[in-house]
Design a protein around this motif. Structure first.
Motif, short mmCIF file in Angstrom:
data_model
loop_
_atom_site.label_atom_id
_atom_site.label_comp_id
_atom_site.label_asym_id
_atom_site.label_seq_id
_atom_site.Cartn_x
_atom_site.Cartn_y
_atom_site.Cartn_z
N LYS A 74 0.84 -1.20 0.00
CA LYS A 74 0.00 0.00 0.00
C LYS A 74 0.88 1.25 0.00
CE LYS A 74 -3.76 -2.17 2.62
NZ LYS A 74 -4.68 -2.04 3.78
N LYS A 76 0.85 5.88 -0.84
CA LYS A 76 0.26 7.12 -1.33
C LYS A 76 1.40 8.06 -1.69
CE LYS A 76 -2.86 10.96 -0.26
NZ LYS A 76 -3.83 11.53 0.72
N SER A 78 2.15 11.90 -3.18
CA SER A 78 1.56 13.22 -3.43
C SER A 78 2.62 14.12 -4.04
CB SER A 78 1.05 13.84 -2.13
OG SER A 78 0.09 13.02 -1.49
N GLU A 93 -1.86 12.82 -7.23
CA GLU A 93 -1.71 11.77 -6.23
C GLU A 93 -1.81 10.40 -6.89
OE1 GLU A 93 -3.62 13.79 -2.21
OE2 GLU A 93 -4.94 12.67 -3.56
N ILE A 95 -2.48 6.55 -5.40
CA ILE A 95 -2.88 5.85 -4.18
C ILE A 95 -3.13 4.39 -4.51
CG2 ILE A 95 -4.57 5.75 -2.30
CD1 ILE A 95 -5.22 8.71 -2.96
N SER A 96 -2.68 3.49 -3.64
CA SER A 96 -2.90 2.07 -3.86
C SER A 96 -3.23 1.38 -2.54
CB SER A 96 -1.67 1.41 -4.48
OG SER A 96 -1.83 0.00 -4.51
N ASP A 97 -4.24 0.51 -2.57
CA ASP A 97 -4.57 -0.31 -1.40
C ASP A 97 -4.04 -1.73 -1.57
OD1 ASP A 97 -6.25 -1.45 -3.27
OD2 ASP A 97 -8.10 -1.05 -2.18
N GLN A 101 -5.47 0.84 -7.88
CA GLN A 101 -4.63 2.04 -7.89
C GLN A 101 -5.41 3.20 -8.49
OE1 GLN A 101 -0.36 1.78 -8.91
NE2 GLN A 101 -0.85 3.20 -10.56
N MET A 209 -6.18 6.16 4.30
CA MET A 209 -5.29 6.97 3.46
C MET A 209 -4.94 6.26 2.16
SD MET A 209 -1.59 8.65 4.43
CE MET A 209 -2.39 9.91 5.43
N PHE A 210 -5.05 4.95 2.14
CA PHE A 210 -4.61 4.17 0.99
C PHE A 210 -5.77 3.80 0.05
CE2 PHE A 210 -1.63 3.38 4.49
CZ PHE A 210 -0.49 3.94 3.93
N THR A 211 -6.85 4.56 0.14
CA THR A 211 -7.95 4.46 -0.82
C THR A 211 -8.36 5.86 -1.22
OG1 THR A 211 -9.63 4.43 0.94
CG2 THR A 211 -8.84 2.30 0.14
N PHE A 212 -8.96 5.98 -2.40
CA PHE A 212 -9.41 7.29 -2.89
C PHE A 212 -10.90 7.45 -2.58
CE2 PHE A 212 -11.17 10.18 -6.05
CZ PHE A 212 -10.30 11.25 -5.96
#
Length: 226
Positions: A74, A76, A78, A93, A95-97, A101, A209-212
Motif C-alpha cells: 500500500k 500514497k 503526493s 496523487e 494511491i494504492s490499497d 490504484q 489513506m490508501f484508498t481514494f
C-alpha cells in the motif's frame, strides 16, 4: 491520459552496464538498507523531484511525499504545486490499497482507476527502498561527499534490456544506511532525480489513506481503466 512524472521511475534501467555484476560490496550495502526499511510497518518521506533534459532545454522541480506500507503493498504518493500558492497542496496523487490504484489529477478533477500491476514491469513505490532485490545488477562505485556527509554510490542496471532507462544511481547515507537520492537515466536523454529530504519511521497513518474517497472530491470524473 496524463500520468505522474514520478512514474518515470517506475520503468527503470537497461543494458548500458551489461558487464556490471552483483558485486559483494554493493550487495552488503544494499542489504543493510533493505534490512533497515523492513523493520518498519510504515515509512514516510518528503522528497524533491527534478526532471532534467539538457538537449530539450527542460528542467522542472517538484516536491512530494511518499507514505508506504511495503509489507501490504500500500502507498500514497503526493506531488505538490511549484508556486507559493500551491506548494503545500497536492496537485497529483497516486494511491494504492494493494489491489486497486487511483491516479488523481487535481487540475482536471479526474481520477484514473486501474488494477495494481503485479507483473514486475514497473517499480512499485511501496517497494522503492528494496528495488534492487529483483531484476537488477548492481555495482559499488565508491564514496562521495555531499554537504559534509559521506554517501556510498551504487549503480543499478536492469537485467531486462527492454526497460526504458539504462541506469539508476543511488546515493546511500553511509552513517544511516538510508537512501539519500536516486538518479534515473532514461533512453530519451531525461534525468530524473529523487532526493529524500526527511524520513519518518512508523508514523500514525489511518488505513483509509490508501484508498481514494470519491465523495470527498466533489464532481470528480472517474475514469475506470480496469
Amino acid at each position: 491520459m496524463k500520468k505522474l512524472l514520478i512514474f518515470s521511475i517506475l520503468t527503470v534501467l537497461t543494458a548500458g552496464y551489461a558487464s556490471a555484476q552483483k558485486d559483494a560490496d554493493a550487495k552488503a550495502i544494499l542489504s543493510k538498507v533493505s534490512a533497515k526499511y523492513k523493520m518498519y510497518d510504515v515509512v514516510k518521506t518528503d522528497f524533491v523531484f527534478t526532471l532534467d533534459n539538457q538537449q530539450a532545454g527542460v528542467k522542472e522541480t517538484q516536491t512530494g511525499t511518499l507514505i508506504a506500507k511495503s509489507k501490504l503493498n500500500k502507498f500514497k504518493v503526493s506531488l505538490y504545486g511549484a508556486d507559493a500558492a500551491t506548494k503545500n497542496v497536492a496537485q497529483q496523487e497516486i494511491i494504492s490499497d494493494g489491489k486497486t490504484q487511483w491516479t488523481y489529477l487535481k487540475k482536471d478533477n479526474e481520477v484514473q482507476v486501474n488494477n495494481v500491476d503485479n507483473s514486475g514491469e514497473g517499480l512499485n513505490p511501496a517497494k522503492i527502498f528494496t528495488i534492487y532485490e529483483h531484476g537488477y545488477k548492481y555495482l559499488y562505485t565508491g564514496l562521495k561527499k555531499i554537504g559534509g556527509n559521506i554517501y556510498q554510490e551504487i549503480d543499478l542496471t536492469p537485467e531486462d534490456d527492454k526497460k526504458g532507462f539504462f541506469k539508476v544511481r543511488l546515493e546511500i547515507d553511509k552513517a544511516k544506511s538510508q537512501i539519500y537520492s536516486a538518479l534515473i537515466f532514461d533512453k530519451n536523454g531525461n534525468r530524473y532525480t529523487y532526493t529524500l529530504k526527511s524520513f519518518v519511521p512508523n508514523p500514525a497513518v489511518a488505513d483509509a489513506m490508501f484508498t481514494f474517497d470519491v465523495k470527498a472530491h466533489k464532481g470528480v470524473e472517474v475514469v475506470d481503466l480496469r
